[in-house]
Design an enzyme around this catalytic site. Structure first.
Site, PDB file in Angstrom:
ATOM      1  N   LYS A 121       0.825  -1.213   0.000  1.00  0.00           N
ATOM      2  CA  LYS A 121       0.000   0.000   0.000  1.00  0.00           C
ATOM      3  C   LYS A 121       0.860   1.265   0.000  1.00  0.00           C
ATOM      4  O   LYS A 121       0.464   2.292  -0.552  1.00  0.00           O
ATOM      5  CB  LYS A 121      -0.955  -0.011   1.192  1.00  0.00           C
ATOM      6  CG  LYS A 121      -2.063  -1.046   1.061  1.00  0.00           C
ATOM      7  CD  LYS A 121      -3.134  -0.861   2.114  1.00  0.00           C
ATOM      8  CE  LYS A 121      -4.287  -1.829   1.884  1.00  0.00           C
ATOM      9  NZ  LYS A 121      -5.392  -1.626   2.841  1.00  0.00           N
ATOM     10  N   LYS A 203      -4.785 -11.820  -8.017  1.00  0.00           N
ATOM     11  CA  LYS A 203      -6.073 -11.996  -7.341  1.00  0.00           C
ATOM     12  C   LYS A 203      -7.085 -10.986  -7.876  1.00  0.00           C
ATOM     13  O   LYS A 203      -6.729  -9.856  -8.203  1.00  0.00           O
ATOM     14  CB  LYS A 203      -5.882 -11.807  -5.836  1.00  0.00           C
ATOM     15  CG  LYS A 203      -7.095 -12.188  -5.002  1.00  0.00           C
ATOM     16  CD  LYS A 203      -6.823 -12.051  -3.512  1.00  0.00           C
ATOM     17  CE  LYS A 203      -6.683 -10.614  -3.080  1.00  0.00           C
ATOM     18  NZ  LYS A 203      -6.717 -10.447  -1.608  1.00  0.00           N
ATOM     19  N   LYS A 206     -10.722  -4.884  -7.011  1.00  0.00           N
ATOM     20  CA  LYS A 206     -11.449  -3.720  -7.534  1.00  0.00           C
ATOM     21  C   LYS A 206     -10.534  -2.767  -8.287  1.00  0.00           C
ATOM     22  O   LYS A 206     -10.992  -1.945  -9.079  1.00  0.00           O
ATOM     23  CB  LYS A 206     -12.154  -2.992  -6.395  1.00  0.00           C
ATOM     24  CG  LYS A 206     -11.211  -2.350  -5.394  1.00  0.00           C
ATOM     25  CD  LYS A 206     -11.957  -1.662  -4.285  1.00  0.00           C
ATOM     26  CE  LYS A 206     -11.024  -0.899  -3.355  1.00  0.00           C
ATOM     27  NZ  LYS A 206     -10.052  -1.759  -2.656  1.00  0.00           N
TER      28      LYS A 206
END
Length: 341
Positions: A121, A203, A206
């Site tokens: 992140k 994976k 969104k």
């Protein structure tokens, strides 16, 4: 992991949550929420909208509120009965934030530095590497330990955080005596990892909307995404389960298996000689019919604001009752004077 058989005399506790930072997608449903719905008769289940975690990344306030309510509606539409499960919004139970501060003081800097998701992140949000992003595993530990759960259903990518939670609980218990139950990760065998339709080695997420099927997508959008799904560059053009050689086909077979209940062998026989041109639309159709009642029920629930408010109010009250007992025990152990009210 082998099936869990709860003790007959008392239900064991299960807890998990999802951030309302984006629409719930097929990977969330098949990997987590679908399995949660089947656990309510066996376990005392707590599921929450993790809105406190969401703000480690900048959010539009109006959109965050809308997504939180949509996520709650989707939980219910996916089969999480509010009468059987405690459904609540994380920020409505202030004990989460209070215990997180205490656990921050029992979590080592080096442990947080090694968290894979912090590194990922940070790379994606280089202009906003805030303290919350660094310390949020301590909040996640608080989320879990407040409810003294036996099991935490997690995907493989969250297993590291569950292990840290166990380490924090053991460390605290060693210092102050038995305080927290040390939870076990619960990872479903089937459907635990749904991959992107456009990049089947990653994976479903969104962040890749073309490769991600959202539960609120229209049937037309779902069909289009599956027709465009990446299969493989080989010349074989046959439906065969071989994840290393054919990750795209394997992913589609896994999805088809999850929504139809068919084995890989049965799927191979069903599409023998048909090729990808027939297989991909068939998977799309199966997913459309699986998600149609969920989308329609979620839309109906979202239109009933009074019902939604009642659900999250009742859920917060039930969650607070349990969380408060744990926090009082923690405060006493660390030496805080008991609140006079």
């Amino acid at each position: 992991m082998e099936p869990i058989t709860p003790a007959a005399e008392a239900k064991k506790v299960m807890l998990s949550g999802i951030q309302p930072s984006g629409n719930l997608h097929l990977g969330n449903y098949l990997g987590a929420v679908k399995n949660w719905a089947e656990l309510a008769d066996q376990f005392d289940c707590y599921y929450f909208m993790a809105d406190l975690h969401s703000i480690t990344v900048r959010q539009d306030p109006k959109a965050l509120r809308a997504r939180t309510l949509e996520l709650l509606a989707l939980y219910i539409a996916c089969g999480l009965d509010p009468e059987k499960n405690t459904l609540f919004i994380q920020s409505h139970v202030h004990e989460h934030a209070e215990l997180a501060w205490v656990l921050n003081c029992y979590t080592m800097f080096g442990e947080l530095s090694r968290m894979t998701q912090f590194k990922d992140k940070s790379a994606k949000n280089s202009d906003n590497i805030n303290a919350g992003l660094f310390a949020y595993p301590a909040l996640m530990a608080a989320d879990i330990l407040l409810y003294q759960p036996d099991f935490v259903p997690v995907g493989q990518d969250q297993k590291q955080h569950c292990e840290l939670t166990r380490d924090i609980a053991i460390r605290f218990n060693n210092l102050y005596g038995s305080t927290f139950k040390v939870p076990e990760p619960y990872i479903p065998k089937v459907g635990a990892r749904v991959m992107s339709l456009s990049t089947p080695t990653s994976k479903m997420s969104k962040s890749d909307p073309n490769g991600c099927v959202f539960l609120m997508d229209t049937p037309e959008d779902i069909s289009r995404k599956f027709k465009r799904a990446v299969t493989d560059s080989d010349t074989e053009n046959c439906v065969r389960y071989a994840p290393a050689e054919k990750p795209g086909v394997a992913n589609l077979m896994s999805i088809y298996s999850s929504v139809t209940g068919k084995t890989f062998e049965e799927i191979e026989k069903e599409f023998d000689g048909m090729g990808y041109g027939k297989f991909k639309p068939a998977v799309g159709d199966a997913v459309v019919e699986t998600l149609r009642p969920i989308r329609e029920e979620a839309q109906r629930i979202l239109a009933d604001k009074a019902y939604l408010q009642q659900v999250y109010t009742d859920g917060a009250q039930r969650a607070t009752y349990v969380a408060r007992k744990t926090l009082r025990k923690v405060y006493k152990k660390v030496g805080f004077i008991e609140k006079p009210f």
